[in-house]
Scaffold this motif. Sequence first.
Motif, PDB file in Angstrom:
ATOM      1  N   ASP A   9      -4.876   0.071  -5.902  1.00 27.74           N
ATOM      2  CA  ASP A   9      -4.436  -0.892  -4.891  1.00 27.74           C
ATOM      3  C   ASP A   9      -4.807  -0.330  -3.517  1.00 27.74           C
ATOM      4  N   SER A  10      -5.784  -0.954  -2.863  1.00 27.08           N
ATOM      5  CA  SER A  10      -6.281  -0.417  -1.588  1.00 27.08           C
ATOM      6  C   SER A  10      -5.233  -0.473  -0.486  1.00 27.08           C
ATOM      7  N   ARG A  11      -4.210  -1.319  -0.643  1.00 28.13           N
ATOM      8  CA  ARG A  11      -3.166  -1.391   0.386  1.00 28.13           C
ATOM      9  C   ARG A  11      -2.347  -0.112   0.453  1.00 28.13           C
ATOM     10  N   THR A  12      -2.254   0.606  -0.660  1.00 24.76           N
ATOM     11  CA  THR A  12      -1.410   1.794  -0.713  1.00 24.76           C
ATOM     12  C   THR A  12      -2.194   3.081  -0.522  1.00 24.76           C
ATOM     13  N   LEU A  13      -3.474   2.989  -0.173  1.00 29.36           N
ATOM     14  CA  LEU A  13      -4.312   4.176  -0.018  1.00 29.36           C
ATOM     15  C   LEU A  13      -3.825   4.992   1.174  1.00 29.36           C
ATOM     16  N   THR A  14      -3.435   6.240   0.927  1.00 22.97           N
ATOM     17  CA  THR A  14      -2.828   7.098   1.938  1.00 22.97           C
ATOM     18  C   THR A  14      -3.595   8.407   2.031  1.00 22.97           C
ATOM     19  N   LEU A  15      -3.800   8.885   3.273  1.00 21.94           N
ATOM     20  CA  LEU A  15      -4.442  10.171   3.517  1.00 21.94           C
ATOM     21  C   LEU A  15      -3.413  11.167   4.015  1.00 21.94           C
ATOM     22  N   SER A  16      -3.584  12.427   3.618  1.00 23.54           N
ATOM     23  CA  SER A  16      -2.662  13.477   4.032  1.00 23.54           C
ATOM     24  C   SER A  16      -3.440  14.766   4.242  1.00 23.54           C
ATOM     25  N   ASN A  17      -2.902  15.606   5.129  1.00 19.86           N
ATOM     26  CA  ASN A  17      -3.552  16.895   5.389  1.00 19.86           C
ATOM     27  C   ASN A  17      -3.093  17.989   4.426  1.00 19.86           C
ATOM     28  N   LYS A  18      -2.070  17.714   3.607  1.00 25.22           N
ATOM     29  CA  LYS A  18      -1.564  18.684   2.644  1.00 25.22           C
ATOM     30  C   LYS A  18      -1.298  17.972   1.319  1.00 25.22           C
ATOM     31  N   PRO A  19      -1.355  18.708   0.203  1.00 24.54           N
ATOM     32  CA  PRO A  19      -1.071  18.049  -1.089  1.00 24.54           C
ATOM     33  C   PRO A  19       0.379  17.635  -1.224  1.00 24.54           C
ATOM     34  N   HIS A  20       1.297  18.368  -0.584  1.00 25.70           N
ATOM     35  CA  HIS A  20       2.718  18.038  -0.651  1.00 25.70           C
ATOM     36  C   HIS A  20       3.328  18.271   0.726  1.00 25.70           C
ATOM     37  N   ALA A  21       4.274  17.400   1.102  1.00 27.47           N
ATOM     38  CA  ALA A  21       5.028  17.537   2.356  1.00 27.47           C
ATOM     39  C   ALA A  21       4.105  17.581   3.562  1.00 27.47           C
ATOM     40  N   GLY A  22       3.038  16.806   3.519  1.00 27.25           N
ATOM     41  CA  GLY A  22       2.131  16.725   4.657  1.00 27.25           C
ATOM     42  C   GLY A  22       2.393  15.481   5.495  1.00 27.25           C
ATOM     43  N   GLU A  23       1.490  15.224   6.421  1.00 28.77           N
ATOM     44  CA  GLU A  23       1.592  14.039   7.264  1.00 28.77           C
ATOM     45  C   GLU A  23       0.819  12.907   6.593  1.00 28.77           C
ATOM     46  N   ASP A  24       1.532  12.021   5.913  1.00 27.28           N
ATOM     47  CA  ASP A  24       0.907  10.915   5.190  1.00 27.28           C
ATOM     48  C   ASP A  24       0.656   9.750   6.135  1.00 27.28           C
ATOM     49  N   ARG A  25      -0.564   9.162   6.061  1.00 23.48           N
ATOM     50  CA  ARG A  25      -0.925   8.017   6.877  1.00 23.48           C
ATOM     51  C   ARG A  25      -1.633   6.980   6.003  1.00 23.48           C
ATOM     52  N   LEU A  26      -1.160   5.735   6.080  1.00 22.53           N
ATOM     53  CA  LEU A  26      -1.876   4.658   5.422  1.00 22.53           C
ATOM     54  C   LEU A  26      -3.244   4.487   6.067  1.00 22.53           C
ATOM     55  N   LEU A  27      -4.271   4.353   5.247  1.00 24.15           N
ATOM     56  CA  LEU A  27      -5.618   4.215   5.789  1.00 24.15           C
ATOM     57  C   LEU A  27      -5.744   2.955   6.632  1.00 24.15           C
ATOM     58  N   SER A  28      -5.058   1.894   6.244  1.00 24.30           N
ATOM     59  CA  SER A  28      -5.135   0.641   6.998  1.00 24.30           C
ATOM     60  C   SER A  28      -4.471   0.745   8.365  1.00 24.30           C
ATOM     61  N   SER A  29      -3.575   1.715   8.570  1.00 23.19           N
ATOM     62  CA  SER A  29      -2.892   1.869   9.854  1.00 23.19           C
ATOM     63  C   SER A  29      -3.686   2.692  10.849  1.00 23.19           C
ATOM     64  N   LEU A  30      -4.831   3.220  10.429  1.00 22.12           N
ATOM     65  CA  LEU A  30      -5.630   4.078  11.306  1.00 22.12           C
ATOM     66  C   LEU A  30      -6.780   3.322  11.942  1.00 22.12           C
ATOM     67  N   LYS A  31      -6.659   2.018  12.049  1.00 17.23           N
ATOM     68  CA  LYS A  31      -7.700   1.244  12.718  1.00 17.23           C
ATOM     69  C   LYS A  31      -7.771   1.630  14.188  1.00 17.23           C
ATOM     70  N   GLY A  32      -8.976   1.865  14.681  1.00 16.97           N
ATOM     71  CA  GLY A  32      -9.171   2.292  16.059  1.00 16.97           C
ATOM     72  C   GLY A  32      -9.117   3.782  16.260  1.00 16.97           C
ATOM     73  N   VAL A  33      -8.836   4.561  15.214  1.00 14.32           N
ATOM     74  CA  VAL A  33      -8.747   6.022  15.306  1.00 14.32           C
ATOM     75  C   VAL A  33     -10.029   6.615  14.730  1.00 14.32           C
ATOM     76  N   ALA A  34     -10.782   7.325  15.573  1.00 16.64           N
ATOM     77  CA  ALA A  34     -12.020   7.953  15.116  1.00 16.64           C
ATOM     78  C   ALA A  34     -11.705   9.234  14.339  1.00 16.64           C
ATOM     79  N   ILE A  35     -12.672   9.655  13.523  1.00 16.77           N
ATOM     80  CA  ILE A  35     -12.457  10.831  12.674  1.00 16.77           C
ATOM     81  C   ILE A  35     -12.307  12.094  13.513  1.00 16.77           C
ATOM     82  N   ASP A  36     -13.153  12.222  14.551  1.00 16.30           N
ATOM     83  CA  ASP A  36     -13.079  13.444  15.365  1.00 16.30           C
ATOM     84  C   ASP A  36     -11.871  13.441  16.285  1.00 16.30           C
ATOM     85  N   ARG A  37     -11.192  12.295  16.430  1.00 16.76           N
ATOM     86  CA  ARG A  37     -10.041  12.223  17.326  1.00 16.76           C
ATOM     87  C   ARG A  37      -8.854  13.008  16.796  1.00 16.76           C
ATOM     88  N   VAL A  38      -8.763  13.130  15.471  1.00 18.12           N
ATOM     89  CA  VAL A  38      -7.636  13.853  14.873  1.00 18.12           C
ATOM     90  C   VAL A  38      -7.962  15.309  14.611  1.00 18.12           C
TER      91      VAL A  38
END
Length: 645
Positions: free
Chosen positions: A42-71
Motif C-alpha cells: 500500500d503506497s499510502r503507508t510507505l514510510t522512511l526512517s533513518n534507523k531500523p527502530h525508534a527512528g524518525e519515521d516520515r510518510l513519503l507522501s508528506s515529504l512533498k517539496g523536500v529535496a533529498i540534499d535538504r535533509v
Amino acid sequence: MSKPILLRFESRNGQFRLTVNPDDEFPALLAKILDNLPKDVDSRTLTLSNKPHAGEDRLLSSLKGVAIDRVGLKHGDKLYIKYTELPQVNGNSVAPKATSLQPHNSSNRLNGLPILPAEDLPIAPLPPQSSSATIKNPWEVVQQSPLDDRLDKKDGKIPRPRDQKMCKHGLKGMCDYCMPLEPFSPKYLEEKKIKHLSFHSYLRKINSATNKPELKSSYMPPLSEPYYRVKRDCPSGHPPWPEGICTKCQPSAITLQPQPFRMVDHVEFASPGIIDSFLNFWRRGGAQRIGYLYGHYEEYTEVPLGIKAVVEAIYEPPQIDEIDGCTLNSWEGEKEVDEVARLCGLQKVGVIFTDLIDAGAGDGTVVCKRHMDSYYLSSLEVTFSARLQAQNPKATKWSDTGRFGSDFVTCVVSGDEDGGIAISCFQASNSAVEMVRADLIEPSADPTVMLVRKDDEEDGSESRTRYIPEVFYRRINEYGASVQENAKPSFPVEYLFVTLTHGFPKDSAAIFNAGDFPIENREVIGESQELRDVAKKLGVSSGKIEGEKGVRSVANFHLLCFIHGMGVLNKEEESLLCHVARTHDLAEGFQLLNTSGWATLLAILQESGERPPKRRSPASLLEAADDSLDDSEQLAKRFKGTSLR
C-alpha cells in the motif's frame, strides 16, 4: 546540476540501491521504490526512517517539496522502509479507494510518477510540511538576508554611564548599576516606551533560555513556527486524516495571547511626496485606493537590534475602487514589476490602503473612524494582511523549519481624532498567519471581532480540509485577574496583530526624486500613461532630444515600469537604466545614452511622442487680439461699424 549519489534502502523484504539526484524531491522516488517491493504494498503507508527502530519515521507522501540534499543525506547513506500490505479478498489484493487527501496507489501514475492530490487551502501555501518536517542544521543551509546576518553578529547590549551615587569602583570597573543591559531588558523598554521587542531582541531572549553553552549540550534552534493543522506523518499507523486521527497528530488547543515581539519595528517613507501622490486618487475621485510598498530593510537604531522598512515607491495594481473599499483584480504583470524593483535594489515590503471619508466641512478634514472606542484594524484587514504575510515568509537560520514569521507590513491611511489624515502601521501575528493558513478563522461583519470557523461545511457535511481545535484567549477581567475565555464563536481581533511606528526622515534621500509621472491603472480618473508622457519626461520632441535631461529624469519607479513594459531595452541595458535611476550617476547615464536600445527608445518617442505646437494663422491672431480687449473696447468696436439711422 548536482552529482548523482547512491542511496541504500532496507525493508523486511531485503535491501536494494538507487542512484538519485540530490535535487530531486522524495515523492519522485516512489515509482523506483515500489519497483523493488512486493506488488501488494500500500503506497499510502510507505514510510522512511533513518534507523531500523525508534527512528524518525516520515510518510513519503508528506515529504512533498523536500529535496533529498535538504535533509543532509550523503552518498552511501541508508534509509529504512516500512509499509503495510493491501487487504486480501479471495486471495487477491484490493486497492483502496483514493480520497482527496490521500496519495493515490501506485497504479495511478502519470509518466511513472504518483499523482499527488492538492489540498484546498485558503491561500497559496508553502510546500506542505508538517511541524516535524525540520531541516537538518538550518544554520548551515538557510540563506538569510544580509541585514539579519549583520544583526546576528551584534550583541545588542545597551551601554549605561557610571552612576555617580551608587558606583564605588574606578573608571575601568563595572558593577550592577552601570553594566550594559540586555536588548530585551523590561526596564529599558518601559523607560523608552517601546511596546514590543524587536525580532532579534526576542531571539536573544529565547536563545539564552534554550541553549546554555555552559552545559555543553547540543544546539537546538530556538524558534519554531506555530502549527495548527493535523500532522501528516503520524507514526501511530492509523489511516491519514480525515479517515483517522489520534492525540499524536491532532493539533493541541490554542491559547491566544498578545504577541510580545514584532518582525519589523518601524516603517519609514523616503519622501512625503510618495504618500501625497497616492492620496491624489482619493482627492480627485473620492474612492479608496490600495497599493504595494516597494523598498528595502535597514537597521533601526531607536530600538535595540531593530529593523525598519524604508518605502521608496508605491505601485497601484489593477483594482476596482469604491467609496467603502477596494477589490483587487488579477495582476498579470506582478513578476515584471518585482523584477524592475529587484534591478533597483528593492523588494516588496508591504501594502497600503486608504479608508477616508470627507467630513463635509469644506476645510479638508476627514471622519475619524478608527479610535480607542471602535477599532484600529478590522477582522477583514487582519485576514488580508495574514494572507500576504503567509506568501512572503522570512528566511532565518534560527528556526527548525528555516523560516519564521514575515517582514511584510500593512499601512492604513485614515482620519485621526483631529480630523487630519494619518498613517497607521501593523503586522499580523504569527498565530494569525497560521490560523488563516489552517482555515480556522474568518472575518466578521463586526470589525472588532474574529469568528472561529465551524467543523462542518456550508452544506452541513463534515469538513475534509480543516480540523478545528479548541481555541481560547486570556484577558483581564473586571477584578484585575487574568482569566481564560473560550474563543468560540468569536474573540477580539486585537489578539491577532501588533502595531508599528512610522515616520519620515529628517533629511530626505529618496531614490526616486525625478518628479511626477502618470501613475498606472488610474484611467478611471482620467490619468493614463502614454508615450507622449515618456517623451515629455525624457525631454524628447520631434525637433530635438535633450539627452542630459533624460538621464536626470529616469529616477521614477512608475516610469521605469512603463519602459520595461515597452520591451525595447535588453536585460543589460535595462539593468544599466535601473542602476542610473538608483545611483543618479551621470557618467553611467551618458553610457546609457550610447546604447542601441536607448537610441531605439528615443527614436520611437520622437516619432510618436510630444508634438510641437502648431503655427497660428493670422485669423487666429486677430481673434486672440479681440479676446485681449476688455468688454468696453469690444462693445465700442462693434458699434463703430453700425449705423444709427
